[in-house]
Design an enzyme around this catalytic site. Sequence first.
Site, PDB file in Angstrom:
ATOM      1  N   LYS A 101      97.759 -20.207 -17.981  1.00 24.89           N
ATOM      2  CA  LYS A 101      96.936 -21.399 -18.167  1.00 24.89           C
ATOM      3  C   LYS A 101      95.477 -21.039 -17.888  1.00 24.89           C
ATOM      4  O   LYS A 101      95.183 -20.287 -16.949  1.00 24.89           O
ATOM      5  CB  LYS A 101      97.411 -22.497 -17.219  1.00 24.89           C
ATOM      6  CG  LYS A 101      96.748 -23.861 -17.402  1.00 24.89           C
ATOM      7  CD  LYS A 101      97.401 -24.865 -16.457  1.00 24.89           C
ATOM      8  CE  LYS A 101      96.784 -26.256 -16.548  1.00 24.89           C
ATOM      9  NZ  LYS A 101      97.438 -27.221 -15.628  1.00 24.89           N
ATOM     10  N   SER A 191      98.996 -31.378 -17.577  1.00 25.32           N
ATOM     11  CA  SER A 191      97.901 -30.683 -18.226  1.00 25.32           C
ATOM     12  C   SER A 191      98.254 -29.280 -18.696  1.00 25.32           C
ATOM     13  O   SER A 191      97.482 -28.655 -19.421  1.00 25.32           O
ATOM     14  CB  SER A 191      96.717 -30.603 -17.262  1.00 25.32           C
ATOM     15  OG  SER A 191      97.034 -29.819 -16.121  1.00 25.32           O
ATOM     16  N   SER A 215     101.741 -32.032 -13.872  1.00 22.69           N
ATOM     17  CA  SER A 215     101.182 -31.164 -14.906  1.00 22.69           C
ATOM     18  C   SER A 215     102.055 -29.978 -15.274  1.00 22.69           C
ATOM     19  O   SER A 215     101.776 -29.292 -16.255  1.00 22.69           O
ATOM     20  CB  SER A 215      99.793 -30.667 -14.485  1.00 22.69           C
ATOM     21  OG  SER A 215      98.858 -31.716 -14.540  1.00 22.69           O
TER      22      SER A 215
END
Length: 545
Positions: A101, A191, A215
């Site tokens: 990420k 996210s 997330s």
Amino acid sequence: MTKPSRRDARSAPAVTRAAATGLELEDASMGDIVDALASGHVTATALTEAYLARIEDCDRNGLMLNSVRALNPDARAIAGKLDGVRPSAKRPLAGVPILLKDNIATGDKQPTTAGSLALEGARAKADATIVKLLRDAGAVILGKANLTEFANILAIDMPGGYSSLGGQVKNPYVPALLDDRGIPVVDPGGSSSGSAVAVAAGLCAASIGTETSGSLLHPASRNGLVTVKPTVGLISRAGIVPIAHSQDTAGPMTRTVRDAAMLLNVLAAKDPLDPVTERQRRPADYTAGLARDAMKGARIGVPSDPADPLNDPYYSKLPTDGARLMAETIKVLEDLGAVIVRASMPAAGWMSGPGTIMAVLNRNPLSGNKGNAVTQRIVFLYELKHDLNLYLKDWATHSDIKTIADIVAFNAAHADKALRFGQDLFLAANSTRGDLSERVYRSARAMDLLAARTRGMDAYMNQHRLDAVLFPGATGAAIAARAGYPSVAVPGGFVSGADGKDTPDYPLGVTFAGRAWNEHKLLRLAYAYEQASNMRKPPPGLPAL
């Protein structure tokens, strides 16, 4: 942005050898990939080239999933050095391509941007601790995955998977159904959206995401994946762009429970750069004890009104057939020998009512025009300014951005590109002192722990003598996150009808939550359910590798 050569990737002879073994790389488990590397049936270079070609075909072109923000220009070179190294106890991930990420720092040529135009090109001084652990284990860092900008703490109305720098991630199960703003009707989850979509679409062997509240669990649920949201302190946060130190953590995104356990073996380590890890407790091997009969005799709590489960808050926001999926899940658990305990959780209504946390938060001067939407994030807002300023000071380099105030100013100056959905949460965070001395912050954090831990998970599990609590999708994410307790999400089946519209079927996961440091127990339960239900199916319409 570094783009792969499609011609070079497809001419790699080891890809043909991998095909001859029957290994379907686009949907193979990480465990199968490790076995293929260990046996010599495939090489690190061949894997890396194959995944780069698939990113070109499915992410940059084709369905244009947009899950990979940027590729690592050194990926091929790293893979080449690992071609003669077989996975072993010392280097269990030797040659395995992993995506990170894009809020996880790498001390190489790759910027760490959190999806923000303000941090475009910003380099980190060193690898985040978890990146160092992955490299030491032999992983090939393939690149950075797109995400909801700043892990979804920039603006209240930010869609899941959108960032000003990376654009919009699409759900691979329903990639073409967009609203009039170009936002997916079936969102990819946030996210850690890019991390999840990339694994679901077969663009990497596995990925690493992060969570403050939902997330990891939400995108795993929406993409038919397994994830572990660990106990806060199990995995170091050093070198990860933060939201809130009281809840932030990293975790794996994988296709199977065993894969997640394998990655947890690598990631879970004490780190002097993150003192909270000093109290960590973990087994020697998270894969030990994964067994099909692990559910037998387990007491599983289902937070619901026994008389009318559909009126429970945890079911109210599910798709129309979400209750059907949960009923089917519970039937599988019962067939496996679990004892199902249906009882309302005391904390189900903890965000409203007199004398609760909202009574504290509603006096907060940051409420502004958005009211409760801001106040529900109060701990995040106070910790954000404090923690992000420290990250920018201690980790970021090659950037003119030194504080959250600099980001706010940059966004305002480039509003046409940077502020499609505003920055109201950053504005609220920037108005705090930044030293966590405010009484409203301390009160809110204390109420979080009281409601989520003492009167929530602990009280519920103690009262009913539970081994785990079962939630549909990511609906229980907030209570486990505020408590700092672990959750494991696993594919639960398919639903339809997102946002009141007819949609093709898309995944919905189920989540097992439990007590601190009980990841190994939750993984065993999730494994037993996974093996019995076999609910994961890859997205339709994706080409073979």
